[in-house]
Design an enzyme around this catalytic site. Sequence first.
Site, PDB file in Angstrom:
ATOM      1  N   ASP A   1     -46.357  -8.260  16.852  1.00 26.09           N
ATOM      2  CA  ASP A   1     -46.095  -6.812  15.979  1.00 26.09           C
ATOM      3  C   ASP A   1     -46.308  -6.783  14.559  1.00 26.09           C
ATOM      4  O   ASP A   1     -46.545  -7.963  13.843  1.00 26.09           O
ATOM      5  CB  ASP A   1     -44.582  -6.571  16.138  1.00 26.09           C
ATOM      6  CG  ASP A   1     -43.813  -7.032  15.279  1.00 26.09           C
ATOM      7  OD1 ASP A   1     -43.505  -8.552  15.234  1.00 26.09           O
ATOM      8  OD2 ASP A   1     -43.056  -6.815  14.278  1.00 26.09           O
TER       9      ASP A   1
ATOM     10  N   PHE B   1     -53.729 -12.287   9.885  1.00 25.44           N
ATOM     11  CA  PHE B   1     -52.627 -11.675  10.560  1.00 25.44           C
ATOM     12  C   PHE B   1     -53.041 -11.165  11.787  1.00 25.44           C
ATOM     13  O   PHE B   1     -54.106 -10.263  11.523  1.00 25.44           O
ATOM     14  CB  PHE B   1     -52.046 -10.657   9.649  1.00 25.44           C
ATOM     15  CG  PHE B   1     -50.707 -10.285  10.198  1.00 25.44           C
ATOM     16  CD1 PHE B   1     -49.439 -10.993  10.262  1.00 25.44           C
ATOM     17  CD2 PHE B   1     -50.590  -8.932  10.547  1.00 25.44           C
ATOM     18  CE1 PHE B   1     -48.441 -10.475  10.472  1.00 25.44           C
ATOM     19  CE2 PHE B   1     -49.317  -8.482  11.205  1.00 25.44           C
ATOM     20  CZ  PHE B   1     -48.263  -9.065  11.197  1.00 25.44           C
TER      21      PHE B   1
ATOM     22  N   THR C   1     -39.880 -21.588  11.873  1.00 22.33           N
ATOM     23  CA  THR C   1     -39.235 -21.128  13.144  1.00 22.33           C
ATOM     24  C   THR C   1     -38.858 -21.950  14.174  1.00 22.33           C
ATOM     25  O   THR C   1     -37.762 -22.572  14.706  1.00 22.33           O
ATOM     26  CB  THR C   1     -39.692 -19.974  13.814  1.00 22.33           C
ATOM     27  OG1 THR C   1     -39.940 -18.891  12.630  1.00 22.33           O
ATOM     28  CG2 THR C   1     -38.824 -19.104  14.843  1.00 22.33           C
TER      29      THR C   1
ATOM     30  N   GLU D   1     -43.562 -19.729  22.918  1.00 16.52           N
ATOM     31  CA  GLU D   1     -43.623 -18.835  21.540  1.00 16.52           C
ATOM     32  C   GLU D   1     -44.969 -17.920  21.447  1.00 16.52           C
ATOM     33  O   GLU D   1     -46.010 -18.381  22.272  1.00 16.52           O
ATOM     34  CB  GLU D   1     -43.846 -19.708  20.203  1.00 16.52           C
ATOM     35  CG  GLU D   1     -42.117 -19.661  19.722  1.00 16.52           C
ATOM     36  CD  GLU D   1     -41.955 -18.443  18.764  1.00 16.52           C
ATOM     37  OE1 GLU D   1     -42.382 -17.427  19.212  1.00 16.52           O
ATOM     38  OE2 GLU D   1     -41.302 -18.535  17.939  1.00 16.52           O
ATOM     39  N   ASP D   2     -44.909 -16.820  21.158  1.00 14.71           N
ATOM     40  CA  ASP D   2     -46.192 -16.190  20.642  1.00 14.71           C
ATOM     41  C   ASP D   2     -46.944 -16.866  19.931  1.00 14.71           C
ATOM     42  O   ASP D   2     -48.374 -17.060  20.158  1.00 14.71           O
ATOM     43  CB  ASP D   2     -45.708 -14.839  20.134  1.00 14.71           C
ATOM     44  CG  ASP D   2     -45.046 -14.633  19.131  1.00 14.71           C
ATOM     45  OD1 ASP D   2     -44.479 -15.780  18.780  1.00 14.71           O
ATOM     46  OD2 ASP D   2     -44.691 -13.460  18.444  1.00 14.71           O
TER      47      ASP D   2
ATOM     48  N   ARG E   1     -46.816  -4.292  19.849  1.00 14.45           N
ATOM     49  CA  ARG E   1     -46.556  -5.290  20.986  1.00 14.45           C
ATOM     50  C   ARG E   1     -47.135  -5.028  22.207  1.00 14.45           C
ATOM     51  O   ARG E   1     -47.420  -5.904  23.148  1.00 14.45           O
ATOM     52  CB  ARG E   1     -44.908  -5.434  20.961  1.00 14.45           C
ATOM     53  CG  ARG E   1     -44.230  -5.904  19.815  1.00 14.45           C
ATOM     54  CD  ARG E   1     -43.045  -6.374  19.900  1.00 14.45           C
ATOM     55  NE  ARG E   1     -41.870  -6.446  19.007  1.00 14.45           N
ATOM     56  CZ  ARG E   1     -42.001  -7.582  18.028  1.00 14.45           C
ATOM     57  NH1 ARG E   1     -42.637  -8.544  18.663  1.00 14.45           N
ATOM     58  NH2 ARG E   1     -40.981  -7.470  17.197  1.00 14.45           N
TER      59      ARG E   1
ATOM     60  N   LYS F   1     -51.709 -21.329  14.058  1.00 13.77           N
ATOM     61  CA  LYS F   1     -52.491 -21.277  12.695  1.00 13.77           C
ATOM     62  C   LYS F   1     -52.412 -22.746  11.967  1.00 13.77           C
ATOM     63  O   LYS F   1     -51.547 -22.976  11.464  1.00 13.77           O
ATOM     64  CB  LYS F   1     -51.890 -20.386  11.826  1.00 13.77           C
ATOM     65  CG  LYS F   1     -51.883 -18.839  12.345  1.00 13.77           C
ATOM     66  CD  LYS F   1     -51.446 -18.096  11.407  1.00 13.77           C
ATOM     67  CE  LYS F   1     -51.178 -16.505  11.870  1.00 13.77           C
ATOM     68  NZ  LYS F   1     -50.569 -15.521  10.833  1.00 13.77           N
TER      69      LYS F   1
ATOM     70  N   ASP G   1     -46.804 -20.254  13.052  1.00 15.48           N
ATOM     71  CA  ASP G   1     -47.425 -20.003  11.581  1.00 15.48           C
ATOM     72  C   ASP G   1     -47.177 -21.067  10.898  1.00 15.48           C
ATOM     73  O   ASP G   1     -47.752 -22.166  10.800  1.00 15.48           O
ATOM     74  CB  ASP G   1     -46.981 -18.495  11.217  1.00 15.48           C
ATOM     75  CG  ASP G   1     -47.673 -18.096   9.948  1.00 15.48           C
ATOM     76  OD1 ASP G   1     -48.741 -18.812   9.450  1.00 15.48           O
ATOM     77  OD2 ASP G   1     -47.521 -16.942   9.505  1.00 15.48           O
ATOM     78  N   THR G   2     -46.024 -20.852   9.842  1.00 18.63           N
ATOM     79  CA  THR G   2     -45.814 -21.955   8.974  1.00 18.63           C
ATOM     80  C   THR G   2     -45.114 -23.173   9.883  1.00 18.63           C
ATOM     81  O   THR G   2     -45.060 -24.590   9.560  1.00 18.63           O
ATOM     82  CB  THR G   2     -44.647 -21.747   8.152  1.00 18.63           C
ATOM     83  OG1 THR G   2     -43.388 -21.199   8.823  1.00 18.63           O
ATOM     84  CG2 THR G   2     -45.417 -20.553   7.135  1.00 18.63           C
ATOM     85  N   GLY G   3     -44.485 -22.658  11.094  1.00 20.85           N
ATOM     86  CA  GLY G   3     -43.678 -23.758  12.002  1.00 20.85           C
ATOM     87  C   GLY G   3     -42.058 -23.832  11.646  1.00 20.85           C
ATOM     88  O   GLY G   3     -41.387 -24.838  12.243  1.00 20.85           O
TER      89      GLY G   3
HETATM   90  P1  IMP Z   1     -43.415 -19.307  11.294  1.00 22.13           P
HETATM   91  O1  IMP Z   1     -41.975 -19.756  11.321  1.00 22.13           O
HETATM   92  O2  IMP Z   1     -43.891 -19.121  10.079  1.00 22.13           O
HETATM   93  O3  IMP Z   1     -43.987 -20.362  12.196  1.00 22.13           O
HETATM   94  O4  IMP Z   1     -43.429 -17.841  12.061  1.00 22.13           O
HETATM   95  C1  IMP Z   1     -43.225 -17.746  13.417  1.00 22.13           C
HETATM   96  C2  IMP Z   1     -42.914 -16.275  13.781  1.00 22.13           C
HETATM   97  O5  IMP Z   1     -43.589 -15.300  12.657  1.00 22.13           O
HETATM   98  C3  IMP Z   1     -43.698 -16.028  15.062  1.00 22.13           C
HETATM   99  O6  IMP Z   1     -42.822 -16.188  16.077  1.00 22.13           O
HETATM  100  C4  IMP Z   1     -43.965 -14.538  14.758  1.00 22.13           C
HETATM  101  O7  IMP Z   1     -42.913 -13.658  15.295  1.00 22.13           O
HETATM  102  C5  IMP Z   1     -44.327 -14.258  13.426  1.00 22.13           C
HETATM  103  N1  IMP Z   1     -45.676 -14.332  12.784  1.00 22.13           N
HETATM  104  C6  IMP Z   1     -46.298 -15.250  12.354  1.00 22.13           C
HETATM  105  N2  IMP Z   1     -47.785 -15.016  12.128  1.00 22.13           N
HETATM  106  C7  IMP Z   1     -47.714 -13.726  12.677  1.00 22.13           C
HETATM  107  C8  IMP Z   1     -48.903 -12.853  12.889  1.00 22.13           C
HETATM  108  O8  IMP Z   1     -50.002 -13.175  12.423  1.00 22.13           O
HETATM  109  N3  IMP Z   1     -48.436 -11.488  13.297  1.00 22.13           N
HETATM  110  C9  IMP Z   1     -47.244 -11.373  13.651  1.00 22.13           C
HETATM  111  N4  IMP Z   1     -46.365 -12.072  13.633  1.00 22.13           N
HETATM  112  C10 IMP Z   1     -46.588 -13.407  13.233  1.00 22.13           C
HETATM  113 MG    MG Z   2     -41.938 -14.488  17.619  1.00 20.49          MG
END
Ligand code: IMP
Ligand code: MG
Length: 179
Positions: free
Chosen positions: A163, A156, A111, A103-104, A169, A135, A107-109
């Site tokens: 992106d 961010f 996904t 994964e790139d 990107r 994060k 953030d919240t986890g």
């Molecule tokens: P999560 O489900 O909140 O963990 O979000 C995961 C997805 O949100 C990542 O795979 C990114 O595509 C996108 N994302 C989360 N934080 C950022 C950021 O700071 N910049 C760009 N994309 C982000």
């Molecule tokens: Mg992503």
Amino acid sequence: MRTLVHIHDLSFAPFISETTIQTRVKELAAQLDAEYAGKNPIFLAVLNGAFMFAADLFKQLTCQPELSFVKVSSYVGTQSSGRVDELIGLQTALKDRHVVIIEDILDTGVTMDKIGTLLQSEQPASLAVCALLLKPASYKGKQQPQYIGFEIDDRFVVGYGLDYKELGRELPAVYQLIN
Ligand code: IMP
Ligand code: MG
């Protein structure tokens, strides 16, 4: 490294340099090689964000990794929508395979939890997560990711695959939002 990057209505400043990223990618590859050599691992890179990280990581791996790309979508703009779509693109049977998700950013986890649940139902021999960025302050995922490039504050970022509304990107380094 470019000083300021302007994308849509926002400006971003240098945060993690290309050299720093590449050094860390080599370290992660060495860790993964030590764990997965002889295990015929399959890496699943999550599109679109992980494409660049996956490509650089793969150039360093010697554990004879297989690669597949999967796709989900949960984000709109700079805030998580809380919505996660299905996992698409998986064409290989994962039963009894050693699987590493690339994964790139975590953030919240949300996904990653969704992907993890979907993949666990395939009954892999093991399932690990390798993310360039984490994060920790926002992360509420069920499992702690095993391979992390950098832990960052809740800010961010764009570049190196990440992106802001589909732009940024292509940048070879990571940039952070400035006010
Ligand atoms: P999560 O489900 O909140 O963990 O979000 C995961 C997805 O949100 C990542 O795979 C990114 O595509 C996108 N994302 C989360 N934080 C950022 C950021 O700071 N910049 C760009 N994309 C982000
Ligand atoms: Mg992503």
